[in-house]
Scaffold this motif. Sequence first.
Motif, PDB file in Angstrom:
ATOM      1  N   UNK A   1       0.856  -1.185   0.000  1.00  0.00           N
ATOM      2  CA  UNK A   1       0.000   0.000   0.000  1.00  0.00           C
ATOM      3  C   UNK A   1       0.888   1.229   0.000  1.00  0.00           C
ATOM      4  N   UNK A   2       0.582   2.156  -0.904  1.00  0.00           N
ATOM      5  CA  UNK A   2       1.386   3.363  -0.996  1.00  0.00           C
ATOM      6  C   UNK A   2       0.474   4.582  -0.996  1.00  0.00           C
ATOM      7  N   UNK A   3       0.977   5.659  -0.414  1.00  0.00           N
ATOM      8  CA  UNK A   3       0.191   6.879  -0.338  1.00  0.00           C
ATOM      9  C   UNK A   3       1.110   8.059  -0.054  1.00  0.00           C
ATOM     10  N   UNK A   4       0.569   9.232  -0.303  1.00  0.00           N
ATOM     11  CA  UNK A   4       1.217  10.471   0.087  1.00  0.00           C
ATOM     12  C   UNK A   4       0.478  11.016   1.304  1.00  0.00           C
TER      13      UNK A   4
ATOM     14  N   UNK B   1      -4.428  12.284   3.181  1.00  0.00           N
ATOM     15  CA  UNK B   1      -3.866  11.039   2.672  1.00  0.00           C
ATOM     16  C   UNK B   1      -4.293  10.899   1.219  1.00  0.00           C
ATOM     17  N   UNK B   2      -3.316  10.691   0.339  1.00  0.00           N
ATOM     18  CA  UNK B   2      -3.595  10.506  -1.083  1.00  0.00           C
ATOM     19  C   UNK B   2      -3.076   9.125  -1.486  1.00  0.00           C
ATOM     20  N   UNK B   3      -3.971   8.126  -1.573  1.00  0.00           N
ATOM     21  CA  UNK B   3      -3.527   6.796  -2.010  1.00  0.00           C
ATOM     22  C   UNK B   3      -2.989   6.864  -3.439  1.00  0.00           C
TER      23      UNK B   3
ATOM     24  N   UNK C   1       4.677   7.147   1.482  1.00  0.00           N
ATOM     25  CA  UNK C   1       4.650   5.995   2.383  1.00  0.00           C
ATOM     26  C   UNK C   1       4.423   4.707   1.612  1.00  0.00           C
ATOM     27  N   UNK C   2       5.104   3.664   2.057  1.00  0.00           N
ATOM     28  CA  UNK C   2       4.882   2.318   1.526  1.00  0.00           C
ATOM     29  C   UNK C   2       4.784   1.378   2.713  1.00  0.00           C
ATOM     30  N   UNK C   3       3.709   0.580   2.749  1.00  0.00           N
ATOM     31  CA  UNK C   3       3.493  -0.326   3.873  1.00  0.00           C
ATOM     32  C   UNK C   3       3.143  -1.712   3.358  1.00  0.00           C
ATOM     33  N   UNK C   4       3.828  -2.701   3.900  1.00  0.00           N
ATOM     34  CA  UNK C   4       3.519  -4.113   3.699  1.00  0.00           C
ATOM     35  C   UNK C   4       3.462  -4.727   5.082  1.00  0.00           C
ATOM     36  N   UNK C   5       3.088  -5.993   5.156  1.00  0.00           N
ATOM     37  CA  UNK C   5       2.989  -6.650   6.453  1.00  0.00           C
ATOM     38  C   UNK C   5       4.312  -6.598   7.215  1.00  0.00           C
ATOM     39  N   UNK C   6       5.422  -6.927   6.570  1.00  0.00           N
ATOM     40  CA  UNK C   6       6.714  -7.009   7.246  1.00  0.00           C
ATOM     41  C   UNK C   6       7.691  -5.918   6.815  1.00  0.00           C
ATOM     42  N   UNK C   7       7.158  -4.838   6.226  1.00  0.00           N
ATOM     43  CA  UNK C   7       8.053  -3.792   5.730  1.00  0.00           C
ATOM     44  C   UNK C   7       7.341  -2.454   5.696  1.00  0.00           C
ATOM     45  N   UNK C   8       8.060  -1.403   6.075  1.00  0.00           N
ATOM     46  CA  UNK C   8       7.586  -0.032   5.932  1.00  0.00           C
ATOM     47  C   UNK C   8       8.721   0.799   5.377  1.00  0.00           C
ATOM     48  N   UNK C   9       8.375   1.755   4.522  1.00  0.00           N
ATOM     49  CA  UNK C   9       9.376   2.727   4.094  1.00  0.00           C
ATOM     50  C   UNK C   9       8.684   4.065   3.901  1.00  0.00           C
TER      51      UNK C   9
ATOM     52  N   UNK D   1      -8.229   3.775   6.708  1.00  0.00           N
ATOM     53  CA  UNK D   1      -7.702   2.443   6.396  1.00  0.00           C
ATOM     54  C   UNK D   1      -8.378   1.871   5.161  1.00  0.00           C
ATOM     55  N   UNK D   2      -9.695   2.009   5.070  1.00  0.00           N
ATOM     56  CA  UNK D   2     -10.414   1.461   3.911  1.00  0.00           C
ATOM     57  C   UNK D   2      -9.944   2.121   2.614  1.00  0.00           C
ATOM     58  N   UNK D   3      -9.669   3.425   2.671  1.00  0.00           N
ATOM     59  CA  UNK D   3      -9.274   4.115   1.453  1.00  0.00           C
ATOM     60  C   UNK D   3      -7.843   3.793   1.067  1.00  0.00           C
ATOM     61  N   UNK D   4      -7.033   3.415   2.038  1.00  0.00           N
ATOM     62  CA  UNK D   4      -5.633   3.143   1.751  1.00  0.00           C
ATOM     63  C   UNK D   4      -5.373   1.658   1.652  1.00  0.00           C
ATOM     64  N   UNK D   5      -5.910   0.870   2.600  1.00  0.00           N
ATOM     65  CA  UNK D   5      -5.678  -0.567   2.643  1.00  0.00           C
ATOM     66  C   UNK D   5      -6.607  -1.221   1.694  1.00  0.00           C
TER      67      UNK D   5
END
Length: 156
Positions: A6-9, A34-36, A84-92, A152-156
């Motif tokens: 999931x990525x967003x600004x 938040x801008x997905x 932003x970039x989010x995965x289960x085991x990773x964030x950047x 969360x719904x809009x991003x995830x």
Amino acid sequence: MADETHTALVLNECDLAESGCSLVAVPLRQGKALVPLTDAVWDCVGDALASVHPDVAGELGYFVAAVLRCAGFGTGFAGKIAILEVQVDRQSAIVASDGAVSGSFVWDLSDGDGPLDASEGPVNLSLRALGVDRGESRDECSAIGLDSAPSRRSWW
């Protein structure tokens, strides 16, 4: 999906209003938005990176400029923004101010980074750099409502 990326600004709502960006934005507390980022944005970024020398494409400043351009931001965007970039085991996260990279953060469990202390994770560190005040909340995500159901719904 558990392994989905999931990525967003995240940026100030007033900066978003002046940016020319036409992507859907979710208002957050403390005047943030938040801008997905869509697949179309990432396709455009991929094309932009593929069209230049690898040394240029690998520079964070060029990457940030490509993301902003592909997301519809006008040239010369003035303001602070986090990618932003989010995965289960990773964030950047990358933080830029007036187009210049001012910070980048990565946590990756598969690289042996160990369990994530959420308050010190890349997302919260980038939000802190954008001026989010944690106050009495457990972390910056909570303080701006990024952990609430609508965002969360809009991003995830």
